[in-house]
Design a protein around this motif. Structure first.
Motif, PDB file in Angstrom:
ATOM      1  N   PRO A 196       0.811  -1.226   0.000  1.00 50.03           N
ATOM      2  CA  PRO A 196       0.000   0.000   0.000  1.00 50.03           C
ATOM      3  C   PRO A 196       0.840   1.269   0.000  1.00 50.03           C
ATOM      4  O   PRO A 196       0.492   2.254  -0.671  1.00 50.03           O
ATOM      5  N   LEU A 197       1.949   1.252   0.730  1.00 50.23           N
ATOM      6  CA  LEU A 197       2.811   2.436   0.723  1.00 50.23           C
ATOM      7  C   LEU A 197       3.446   2.643  -0.652  1.00 50.23           C
ATOM      8  O   LEU A 197       3.546   3.767  -1.149  1.00 50.23           O
ATOM      9  N   TYR A 198       3.847   1.540  -1.262  1.00 48.71           N
ATOM     10  CA  TYR A 198       4.408   1.596  -2.620  1.00 48.71           C
ATOM     11  C   TYR A 198       3.398   2.182  -3.599  1.00 48.71           C
ATOM     12  O   TYR A 198       3.722   3.060  -4.406  1.00 48.71           O
ATOM     13  N   ASP A 199       2.148   1.706  -3.513  1.00 39.54           N
ATOM     14  CA  ASP A 199       1.100   2.198  -4.417  1.00 39.54           C
ATOM     15  C   ASP A 199       0.873   3.695  -4.225  1.00 39.54           C
ATOM     16  O   ASP A 199       0.666   4.432  -5.200  1.00 39.54           O
ATOM     17  N   GLY A 200       0.912   4.141  -2.959  1.00 41.61           N
ATOM     18  CA  GLY A 200       0.723   5.561  -2.698  1.00 41.61           C
ATOM     19  C   GLY A 200       1.839   6.412  -3.266  1.00 41.61           C
ATOM     20  O   GLY A 200       1.588   7.471  -3.871  1.00 41.61           O
ATOM     21  N   LEU A 201       3.086   5.955  -3.124  1.00 41.01           N
ATOM     22  CA  LEU A 201       4.212   6.709  -3.683  1.00 41.01           C
ATOM     23  C   LEU A 201       4.175   6.708  -5.204  1.00 41.01           C
ATOM     24  O   LEU A 201       4.498   7.705  -5.849  1.00 41.01           O
ATOM     25  N   GLN A 202       3.763   5.583  -5.783  1.00 44.83           N
ATOM     26  CA  GLN A 202       3.677   5.531  -7.243  1.00 44.83           C
ATOM     27  C   GLN A 202       2.621   6.509  -7.753  1.00 44.83           C
ATOM     28  O   GLN A 202       2.821   7.190  -8.764  1.00 44.83           O
ATOM     29  N   ALA A 203       1.501   6.599  -7.051  1.00 47.49           N
ATOM     30  CA  ALA A 203       0.450   7.526  -7.460  1.00 47.49           C
ATOM     31  C   ALA A 203       0.905   8.978  -7.346  1.00 47.49           C
ATOM     32  O   ALA A 203       0.507   9.835  -8.146  1.00 47.49           O
ATOM     33  N   ASP A 204       1.738   9.273  -6.343  1.00 41.25           N
ATOM     34  CA  ASP A 204       2.197  10.649  -6.105  1.00 41.25           C
ATOM     35  C   ASP A 204       3.505  10.972  -6.825  1.00 41.25           C
ATOM     36  O   ASP A 204       4.023  12.086  -6.701  1.00 41.25           O
ATOM     37  N   ARG A 205       4.037  10.013  -7.542  1.00 37.99           N
ATOM     38  CA  ARG A 205       5.389  10.124  -8.106  1.00 37.99           C
ATOM     39  C   ARG A 205       5.600  11.406  -8.912  1.00 37.99           C
ATOM     40  O   ARG A 205       6.619  12.089  -8.761  1.00 37.99           O
ATOM     41  N   ALA A 206       4.627  11.744  -9.750  1.00 30.83           N
ATOM     42  CA  ALA A 206       4.795  12.898 -10.635  1.00 30.83           C
ATOM     43  C   ALA A 206       4.691  14.229  -9.898  1.00 30.83           C
ATOM     44  O   ALA A 206       5.045  15.271 -10.453  1.00 30.83           O
ATOM     45  N   THR A 207       4.212  14.214  -8.643  1.00 31.83           N
ATOM     46  CA  THR A 207       4.014  15.476  -7.917  1.00 31.83           C
ATOM     47  C   THR A 207       5.095  15.736  -6.876  1.00 31.83           C
ATOM     48  O   THR A 207       5.043  16.749  -6.180  1.00 31.83           O
ATOM     49  N   LEU A 208       6.065  14.836  -6.750  1.00 32.31           N
ATOM     50  CA  LEU A 208       7.084  14.985  -5.709  1.00 32.31           C
ATOM     51  C   LEU A 208       8.044  16.142  -5.973  1.00 32.31           C
ATOM     52  O   LEU A 208       8.620  16.703  -5.046  1.00 32.31           O
ATOM     53  N   GLY A 209       8.262  16.452  -7.264  1.00 30.23           N
ATOM     54  CA  GLY A 209       9.205  17.516  -7.595  1.00 30.23           C
ATOM     55  C   GLY A 209      10.607  17.019  -7.862  1.00 30.23           C
ATOM     56  O   GLY A 209      11.505  17.798  -8.175  1.00 30.23           O
ATOM     57  N   TYR A 210      10.831  15.715  -7.733  1.00 29.65           N
ATOM     58  CA  TYR A 210      12.131  15.106  -8.032  1.00 29.65           C
ATOM     59  C   TYR A 210      11.862  13.692  -8.517  1.00 29.65           C
ATOM     60  O   TYR A 210      10.789  13.121  -8.273  1.00 29.65           O
ATOM     61  N   ASP A 211      12.819  13.109  -9.223  1.00 32.42           N
ATOM     62  CA  ASP A 211      12.627  11.791  -9.820  1.00 32.42           C
ATOM     63  C   ASP A 211      12.905  10.681  -8.818  1.00 32.42           C
ATOM     64  O   ASP A 211      13.932  10.695  -8.124  1.00 32.42           O
ATOM     65  N   ILE A 212      11.988   9.716  -8.757  1.00 38.39           N
ATOM     66  CA  ILE A 212      12.247   8.475  -8.032  1.00 38.39           C
ATOM     67  C   ILE A 212      11.910   7.334  -8.982  1.00 38.39           C
ATOM     68  O   ILE A 212      11.084   7.484  -9.882  1.00 38.39           O
ATOM     69  N   ASP A 213      12.556   6.191  -8.792  1.00 38.94           N
ATOM     70  CA  ASP A 213      12.276   5.060  -9.677  1.00 38.94           C
ATOM     71  C   ASP A 213      11.860   3.811  -8.915  1.00 38.94           C
ATOM     72  O   ASP A 213      11.889   2.713  -9.448  1.00 38.94           O
ATOM     73  N   GLY A 214      11.466   3.999  -7.647  1.00 40.76           N
ATOM     74  CA  GLY A 214      10.997   2.880  -6.856  1.00 40.76           C
ATOM     75  C   GLY A 214      10.976   3.231  -5.386  1.00 40.76           C
ATOM     76  O   GLY A 214      11.101   4.397  -4.995  1.00 40.76           O
ATOM     77  N   VAL A 215      10.817   2.198  -4.554  1.00 42.91           N
ATOM     78  CA  VAL A 215      10.807   2.353  -3.102  1.00 42.91           C
ATOM     79  C   VAL A 215      11.788   1.340  -2.525  1.00 42.91           C
ATOM     80  O   VAL A 215      11.819   0.182  -2.961  1.00 42.91           O
ATOM     81  N   VAL A 216      12.587   1.766  -1.549  1.00 45.24           N
ATOM     82  CA  VAL A 216      13.535   0.877  -0.882  1.00 45.24           C
ATOM     83  C   VAL A 216      12.945   0.451   0.454  1.00 45.24           C
ATOM     84  O   VAL A 216      12.498   1.285   1.247  1.00 45.24           O
ATOM     85  N   TYR A 217      12.925  -0.868   0.687  1.00 44.41           N
ATOM     86  CA  TYR A 217      12.445  -1.416   1.954  1.00 44.41           C
ATOM     87  C   TYR A 217      13.658  -1.882   2.759  1.00 44.41           C
ATOM     88  O   TYR A 217      14.477  -2.666   2.263  1.00 44.41           O
ATOM     89  N   LYS A 218      13.748  -1.446   4.022  1.00 47.06           N
ATOM     90  CA  LYS A 218      14.842  -1.849   4.905  1.00 47.06           C
ATOM     91  C   LYS A 218      14.271  -2.383   6.215  1.00 47.06           C
ATOM     92  O   LYS A 218      13.335  -1.782   6.779  1.00 47.06           O
TER      93      LYS A 218
END
Length: 770
Positions: free
Chosen positions: A271-293
């Motif tokens: 669910p967190l991944y889906d939320g970041l993917q939906a917001d990806r274009a509005t962050l103001g910087y490029d991301i290409d995924g989510v890192v889980y630690k």
């Protein structure tokens, strides 16, 4: 897959990945997308898993990043900066969580907390602080050794030169990502383009290129930011969990990504991944995924590492991004060879943080396949997050939809020259539609002029696309000779100064750049003519074969009167019909009536042309339906072939019949001949080609250059080796004589050692060639 097949495939993939690693990490100029790179690496890792005995120090699972360049001093990281495994879907994330639970031997009810962080698409950096003061900053490099870019990192406002707060260890390496905000990147590119300076393909390349500037003052002018997210060497522990560590980094003065989130159990990751993917274009910087630690640091320590990746972390990559927008029009771009390429004009839409306004439609067949029409809402995807492409029409049944798009049948230029679809020797029609107007077509003329002044051709400094279009629109330049005439036209040069704001220095530089190319090498002159199918390497081969411009021109003019018929060309390009087979067919004189009426066709061919090899006989039997067809084939081979002059060009090793025919067609056109004559009249000298020397230490040897060459560019090295009679290859085999290796030689070095190839440093190579 057999062991031998796996070994060969892994060697190929290792070499390709090493090449792309160098482009990405050292030159900041990737040639493929992250998605394409991930596909290659996953394939290599699958082979390593199936055949663990193939794993070696230079196979993909054992490597991180790329070798360090020599532009900056090397820095040994206190703790290696490792890479992450990738997950591409939900089941792979579930497997990752399950592996952690098994390794830690956790009970069914015991949760595993994670921290999920946006995977920033920038350049990794490590900052070493001693007693709270930044003493050194470095790039990741190959994971163990990076580049010392301290002075450049000090110019980034987000990086504290002195730690604030309390509780920081006496020694700590803080890790994070240097990146460029999208709006600042777009503004930089727009200003750079307006002033004729270098632009960057994407924010990641921009950040990497900015951080590697030799002059820190240049870096200081670039809009770079920094997020901290990890650490390397520390003199003492400072947190018990990943979340606590991020809070500590923030307290010490670092920017920490606000979207980094603690998740109580693995079920909360998607669910967190889906939320970041939906917001990806509005962050103001490029991301290409989510890192889980894994959140608990003691569990991270227990989990440890597999090869060069941690067991306790994974990068969940985003798929290629998609969006929907409206197709507002279809424009046609005309290329240098007359190709008409449709381009979709779109209502602007943000895809992956990039505003997309256009997408290629490739050709008329693709428009028909998609059935895309003006006003349609379409699904758009950046293939590999780079190239925009239309996937489909969202509502093909919408009311009021216009008729199917009709691709034009004439050129978009004012001449309205008919478009043609060429057919190859096998009768297959090309999907590309071309204008046959050549230089009479103004669109092709501009593309020809751009090719003429390009770096590999005449390389005229100060005369770029913007200036060419301006001069062409004013009627000053319509062909290459006009460029040289302009340098002597005082009235037009004065108009440049008066109306276009060119300063005296700019005009003098333009004249100097043009005049400097009145003397040009024969190979560059040939390449600059822009003849279709005559590339840079073919131009070099032709120049060495004919040595002088008069000899080359005479051969081409003679060849222009001796073109083979289409029937002969189709025959010559048929399977197994070699030049020798054509000679056999031409010299034979079969009887007018069939002597073997009952024999099968392949037997007739064997009896009529006994000197033909078996593959040619089989091919000929397929081409001929009866004895009359065989008689006609023999006549075509005898009477409709190319003249000796054309055959002379086609017979040059490295040229061939296609290039020879292209030259003959070009020089057959009177307007092309006149254009060339006017250009030659403007030249001071077309320099004779230097024939390769055959009395050198490397004459006849095969040489491969690899790594980051420091004493010369790759082009310079290749040209010098070829002038000394050597053959330059792009890959190492048992036939290779020398591998000349600069820093970061990678897999080619391993191949050289495997095949017993002599490996030379640049200095040793220079000593060998004198």
């Amino acid at each position: 897959m057999s062991f031998e097949e796996a070994e060969a495939e892994l060697a190929r993939l290792s070499a390709e990945l090493a090449h792309h690693d160098a482009l990405y990490h050292q030159q900041d100029a990737p040639h493929i997308s992250d998605a394409e790179y991930d596909v290659l690496k996953r394939r290599a890792l699958e082979i390593e898993a199936l055949f663990p005995e193939l794993v070696a120090g230079d196979t993909p699972s054992q490597l991180v990043g790329a070798a360090v360049s020599t532009q900056f001093a090397p820095v040994r990281h206190g703790v290696p900066m490792l890479s992450l495994d990738n997950a591409f879907d939900g089941p792979e994330v579930t497997d990752f969580v399950a592996r952690i639970r098994r390794f830690l031997k956790l009970g069914v009810d015991e949760p595993v907390a994670f921290v999920a962080e946006p995977k920033i698409d920038g350049l990794s950096a490590s900052l070493r602080y001693e007693h709270g003061i930044l003493v050194r900053g470095a790039t990741r490099g190959d994971g163990r050794t990076g580049e010392d870019v301290t002075a450049n990192l000090l110019t980034i406002a987000d990086i504290p030169q002195r730690l604030t707060g309390k509780g920081w260890p006496d020694i700590i390496e803080v890790r994070g990502e240097v990146y460029a905000p999208n709006d600042a990147f777009d503004a930089f590119n727009a200003n750079a383009e307006a002033s004729g300076q270098r632009t960057y393909a994407n924010p990641r390349n921009f950040a990497a290129g900015s951080l590697r500037q030799k002059d820190p003052a240049v870096t200081a002018q670039r809009p770079l930011r920094f997020f901290a997210y990890a650490w390397g060497e520390t003199s003492e522990p400072f947190a018990e969990t990943q979340a606590e560590a991020l809070t500590a980094l923030k307290d010490w003065g670092f920017k920490v990504n606000p979207r980094s989130t603690a998740v109580e159990d693995g079920s909360g990751l998607i669910p967190l991944y889906d939320g970041l993917q939906a917001d990806r274009a509005t962050l103001g910087y490029d991301i290409d995924g989510v890192v889980y630690k894994v959140d608990r640091l003691d569990w991270q320590a227990r989990l440890g590492f597999v090869a060069r990746t941690p067991r306790w972390a994974i990068a969940h990559k985003f798929p290629a991004q998609q969006a929907q927008t409206v197709l507002e029009g279809i424009d046609i771009q005309v290329g240098r060879t007359g190709s008409h390429t449709p381009v979709a004009r779109l209502h602007p839409v943000t895809v992956g943080g990039v505003v997309v306004r256009n997408a290629t439609l490739h050709n008329a067949d693709e428009i028909e396949r998609l059935d895309v029409r003006i006003g349609d809402t379409v699904t758009l995807q950046r293939a590999g997050d780079v190239i925009p492409q239309i996937l489909n029409v969202v509502d093909p049944a919408r009311p009021g939809r216009p008729a199917a798009y009709a691709f034009q049948s004439v050129c978009a230029c004012p001449l309205k020259t008919p478009l043609v679809k060429e057919t190859n020797a096998s009768g297959v029609e090309s999907v590309v539609r071309r204008c046959t107007g050549e230089l009479a077509c103004p669109f092709q003329r501009i593309e020809h002029l751009k090719h003429f002044v390009s770096r590999r051709a005449f390389d005229i400094e100060g005369l770029g696309e913007k200036q060419l279009i301006l001069f062409h629109e004013r009627g000053w330049i319509s062909e290459p000779a006009d460029i040289f005439s302009l340098a002597r036209d005082e009235a037009r040069l004065a108009e440049l100064r008066a109306e276009d704001g060119y300063g005296g220095t700019s005009v003098r530089n333009l004249i100097a750049g043009i005049d400097a190319r009145r003397t040009i090498g024969l190979d560059r002159f040939i390449y600059g003519l822009g003849v279709r199918d005559i590339g840079e390497q073919t131009s070099i081969v032709l120049s060495r074969a004919f040595e002088t411009w008069p000899a080359f021109e005479s051969a081409c003019i003679a060849a222009s009167g001796g073109l083979a018929s289409d029937a002969w060309t189709r025959l010559a390009e048929s399977h197994a019909i070699s030049p020798r087979a054509l000679s056999v067919l031409a010299e034979a004189m079969p009887a007018e009536t069939d002597p073997w009426p009952e024999a099968p066709m392949e037997q007739k061919v064997a009896l009529a042309f006994p000197a033909l090899a078996a593959p040619a006989r089989r091919s000929l039997a397929l081409l001929a339906n009866n004895w009359s067809d065989l008689l006609e084939i023999s006549r075509v081979a005898r009477e409709e072939g190319p003249s000796d002059s054309l055959g002379q060009i086609a017979g040059i090793s490295g040229v061939g019949p296609v290039a020879a025919r292209a030259l003959a067609l070009f020089f057959r056109e009177p307007h092309n001949r006149a254009m060339v004559d006017r250009l030659v009249a403007q030249m001071t000298r077309i320099e004779d080609a230097e024939r390769p020397k055959m009395d050198t230490a490397v004459a006849g040897k095969t040489v491969v250059f690899t790594g980051a060459l420091e004493r010369f560019t790759r082009d310079e090295a290749k040209a010098r080796a070829e002038s000394l009679g050597a053959k330059v290859s792009g890959s190492v085999s048992k036939k290779t004589d020398y591998l000349v290796a600069g820093p970061g030689a990678g897999s080619k070095m391993a191949d050289a050692l495997k095949h017993g190839v002599t490996v030379l440093t640049e200095d040793e190579w220079l000593a060998l060639i004198g």
